[in-house]
Write an enzyme that holds these catalytic residues in place. Sequence first.
Site, mmCIF file in Angstrom:
data_model
loop_
_atom_site.group_PDB
_atom_site.id
_atom_site.type_symbol
_atom_site.label_atom_id
_atom_site.label_comp_id
_atom_site.label_asym_id
_atom_site.label_seq_id
_atom_site.Cartn_x
_atom_site.Cartn_y
_atom_site.Cartn_z
ATOM 1 N N LYS A 125 -0.466 -5.057 -10.863
ATOM 2 C CA LYS A 125 0.591 -4.328 -10.153
ATOM 3 C C LYS A 125 1.523 -3.599 -11.132
ATOM 4 O O LYS A 125 1.489 -3.848 -12.350
ATOM 5 C CB LYS A 125 1.356 -5.316 -9.267
ATOM 6 C CG LYS A 125 0.492 -5.921 -8.133
ATOM 7 C CD LYS A 125 1.320 -6.816 -7.215
ATOM 8 C CE LYS A 125 0.477 -7.369 -6.076
ATOM 9 N NZ LYS A 125 1.290 -8.195 -5.127
ATOM 10 N N TYR A 148 -2.169 -2.347 2.467
ATOM 11 C CA TYR A 148 -1.438 -3.522 2.953
ATOM 12 C C TYR A 148 -1.206 -3.476 4.470
ATOM 13 O O TYR A 148 -0.277 -4.120 4.967
ATOM 14 C CB TYR A 148 -0.106 -3.659 2.215
ATOM 15 C CG TYR A 148 -0.236 -4.310 0.849
ATOM 16 C CD1 TYR A 148 -0.721 -5.614 0.724
ATOM 17 C CD2 TYR A 148 0.151 -3.651 -0.315
ATOM 18 C CE1 TYR A 148 -0.836 -6.230 -0.510
ATOM 19 C CE2 TYR A 148 0.039 -4.270 -1.565
ATOM 20 C CZ TYR A 148 -0.456 -5.558 -1.645
ATOM 21 O OH TYR A 148 -0.559 -6.181 -2.869
ATOM 22 N N ASN A 177 4.985 -9.473 -8.515
ATOM 23 C CA ASN A 177 4.241 -10.677 -8.908
ATOM 24 C C ASN A 177 2.928 -10.398 -9.649
ATOM 25 O O ASN A 177 1.980 -11.172 -9.579
ATOM 26 C CB ASN A 177 4.053 -11.616 -7.711
ATOM 27 C CG ASN A 177 3.209 -11.013 -6.611
ATOM 28 O OD1 ASN A 177 2.757 -9.887 -6.713
ATOM 29 N ND2 ASN A 177 2.984 -11.782 -5.558
ATOM 30 N N HIS A 218 -2.716 -8.686 -7.661
ATOM 31 C CA HIS A 218 -3.266 -8.906 -6.322
ATOM 32 C C HIS A 218 -4.699 -9.397 -6.477
ATOM 33 O O HIS A 218 -5.398 -8.968 -7.392
ATOM 34 C CB HIS A 218 -3.287 -7.602 -5.508
ATOM 35 C CG HIS A 218 -4.213 -7.677 -4.323
ATOM 36 N ND1 HIS A 218 -3.822 -8.240 -3.134
ATOM 37 C CD2 HIS A 218 -5.522 -7.338 -4.182
ATOM 38 C CE1 HIS A 218 -4.861 -8.227 -2.299
ATOM 39 N NE2 HIS A 218 -5.902 -7.678 -2.914
ATOM 40 N N GLU A 265 -11.574 -4.352 0.843
ATOM 41 C CA GLU A 265 -10.694 -3.842 -0.220
ATOM 42 C C GLU A 265 -11.469 -3.099 -1.301
ATOM 43 O O GLU A 265 -10.999 -2.082 -1.823
ATOM 44 C CB GLU A 265 -9.896 -5.005 -0.829
ATOM 45 C CG GLU A 265 -8.877 -5.571 0.147
ATOM 46 C CD GLU A 265 -8.142 -6.786 -0.385
ATOM 47 O OE1 GLU A 265 -7.298 -7.326 0.356
ATOM 48 O OE2 GLU A 265 -8.397 -7.199 -1.545
#
Length: 135
Positions: free
Chosen positions: A11, A51, A114, A117, A128
């Site tokens: 990320k 998302y 965070n 993913h 995905e």
Amino acid sequence: MAIERTLSIIKPDAVAKNVIGQILTRFENAGLKIVNARLQQLTRAEAEGFYAVHKERPFFNDLVEFMISGPVFIQVLEGENAIAKNRELMGATDPKKAAPGTIRADFAESIDANAVHGSDAPETAAVEIAYFFGK
Ligand code: RTP
Ligand code: MG
């Protein structure tokens, strides 16, 4: 044990911290192979689409804003039990709860920023991977 593929994203926070290499090394050391990868600035539409399952959640807008705040490094990992193995290497969603030595414990700032993913099941992994890399 099944050979699986999973989608992994480094990320914007971790890309900005210059730890792409350190994170990829963890995957490699765990026996996961990087079979496709690219650095990409997501558009708002791409982040919202990715998302979409979280669309109704209170954190959705912040999550999308965060995911477009800088480039992400997207890759497909392949190996035995790749989906669970990647989730194990990542650690809990909230870095404060992530086990010591996991990617999130070592590199993540907060539950929002965070670091990584990872797909959470075979069905979502397939969707995905197709979303970013096609069939
Ligand atoms: P990811 O999908 O990014 O691999 O993370 P995950 O499975 O561990 O967590 P998930 O429940 O799928 O949530 C997706 C991302 O949304 C952000 N989030 N924020 N503020 C909050 O309560 C909250 N909860 C989730 C996180 O960035 C999480 O990774
Ligand atoms: Mg998730």
